[in-house]
Scaffold this active site. Structure first.
Site, mmCIF file in Angstrom:
data_model
loop_
_atom_site.group_PDB
_atom_site.id
_atom_site.type_symbol
_atom_site.label_atom_id
_atom_site.label_comp_id
_atom_site.label_asym_id
_atom_site.label_seq_id
_atom_site.Cartn_x
_atom_site.Cartn_y
_atom_site.Cartn_z
ATOM 1 N N ASP A 1 0.857 -1.186 0.000
ATOM 2 C CA ASP A 1 0.000 0.000 0.000
ATOM 3 C C ASP A 1 0.895 1.238 0.000
ATOM 4 O OD1 ASP A 1 -1.809 -2.081 0.472
ATOM 5 O OD2 ASP A 1 -3.044 -0.912 1.853
ATOM 6 N N LYS B 1 -6.985 3.324 -3.192
ATOM 7 C CA LYS B 1 -7.419 3.305 -1.789
ATOM 8 C C LYS B 1 -7.653 4.730 -1.320
ATOM 9 C CE LYS B 1 -5.235 1.990 2.655
ATOM 10 N NZ LYS B 1 -4.131 1.213 3.277
ATOM 11 N N LYS C 1 -10.349 0.192 -2.391
ATOM 12 C CA LYS C 1 -10.191 -0.055 -0.954
ATOM 13 C C LYS C 1 -10.482 1.194 -0.140
ATOM 14 C CE LYS C 1 -6.805 -1.388 2.603
ATOM 15 N NZ LYS C 1 -5.460 -1.913 2.926
#
Ligand SMILES: *[C@@H]1O[C@H](CO)[C@@H](O)[C@H](O)[C@H]1NC(C)=O
Ligand SMILES: *[C@@H]1O[C@H](CO)[C@@H](O)[C@H](O)[C@H]1NC(C)=O
Length: 322
Positions: free
Chosen positions: A159, A222, A258
């Site tokens: 991430d 995300k 996400k």
């Protein structure tokens, strides 16, 4: 996918289309209205609700990102990820042999090795935040090194955070080039690009940043690090989901979504699933394309499932926490 197809897909995808970016406008009022509509919908009850909640569990990136993370709390987190809902409760729902686990565990780079060791007998991936999470304020070489190190330690999902200044000031080419370098450093690991939407200003900017992140090869986009003042909100999610949908229509490539940060209740989980179903369709309702980044959400979901199975609410000590 064979490696040649993968290479071909990448070559054809990794292109920055600045004209496409500059033509993007988001209608704020329409987005806010749509978000209200989705939040206001009736949520299904009983066995359907329990099934949806279990679906939610399988999409969770069970996360700990605290300054005082230790091998022992990462250990507890991993056990919880492998058995997220008490066995007897799953058995009552006839779900005990369906392999219900969370989607992944998500930790800081220095805890990756611990998590990989604990999860080596399960199929659960370890995700690591990297690139100077959460602010991204370290030199590029350090951020790249951090990604390579996490991958070398066994993280199969990374991430990353973007440089918010680049997005805020519309330096899309520079943002694209930086993300491509992260993409390369990730190797075969999946890359989730955190936009930190709370720091990007307008919806139009969020949409543009989403597009650039996808063009640069992100597997997921995300919303937030969970450390900004504003976390994942439904309007922002709609903007990102529409960017994902349009990117798919144009390129044939499905990028995952996400939301993360501040998602705590089973009720919110149900709204998120409804939003994904309506905005992106059933294909996205799976851990391949949808993750919920959360730490305390699972505890509330398990309480709701306990209530569904037993008709009573669990005392907090009856359900082991992560
Ligand atoms: C982020 O981008 C801005 C604008 O180009 C630049 O001044 C800054 O140094 C970058 N931050 C990092 C950590 O590289
Ligand atoms: C955002 O999420 C973090 C992590 O869950 C939480 O500590 C913080 O209070 C949230 N902020 C807001 C404004 O909801």
């Amino acid at each position: 996918k064979c490696s040649h197809c993968r290479l071909f897909v990448f070559l054809s995808m990794w292109a920055l289309d600045l004209e496409w970016i500059s033509n993007i406008r988001v209608n704020t009022q329409a987005v806010l209205k749509r978000a209200q509509h989705i939040q206001g919908q009736k949520i299904c009850r009983n066995q359907w609700q329990a099934a949806w909640l279990l679906k939610g569990v399988t999409c969770i990136d069970l996360t700990t990102l605290a300054g005082d993370d230790t091998p022992s709390n990462v250990h507890r987190l991993c056990l919880k990820a492998i058995q997220p809902v008490r066995y007897d409760l799953l058995k009552k729902m006839d779900m005990h042999n369906k392999g219900v686990t969370t989607a992944a565990v998500c930790v800081y780079p220095s805890r990756v090795a611990d998590a990989v060791m604990l999860l080596k007998n399960s199929n659960l991936p370890v995700a690591s935040v990297a690139t100077g999470f959460p602010a991204g304020q370290t030199p590029l070489e350090t951020r790249l090194q951090e990604v390579r190190r996490a991958v070398a330690d066994g993280a199969t999902e990374i991430d990353i955070v973007i440089n918010r200044t680049l997005a805020l000031t519309g330096q899309w080419k520079a943002m694209f080039d930086e993300i491509r370098q992260f993409r390369e450093a990730c190797g075969d690991a999946h890359m989730k690009t955190i936009l930190a939407v709370g720091e990007l200003g307008t919806f139009t900017n969020v949409y543009k940043a989403s597009m650039v992140a996808m063009m640069a090869g992100s597997d997921f986009i995300k919303t937030s690090t969970g450390k900004e003042a504003v976390n994942a909100t439904y309007p922002v999610a709609i903007v990102m989901a529409r960017a994902i949908r349009n990117y798919f229509l144009r390129t044939g490539h499905k990028v995952g979504f996400k939301p993360a940060g501040g998602i705590r209740t089973a009720q919110e989980c149900l709204v998120w699933l409804a939003l994904i179903k309506e905005e992106l369709g059933n294909d996205w309702l799976s851990p391949h394309l949808f993750r919920l980044g959360a730490s305390s959400l699972l505890a509330d979901i398990e309480r709701q499932i306990y209530h569904y199975v037993t008709g009573q609410y669990a005392a907090y000590n009856e359900l082991p926490i992560a």
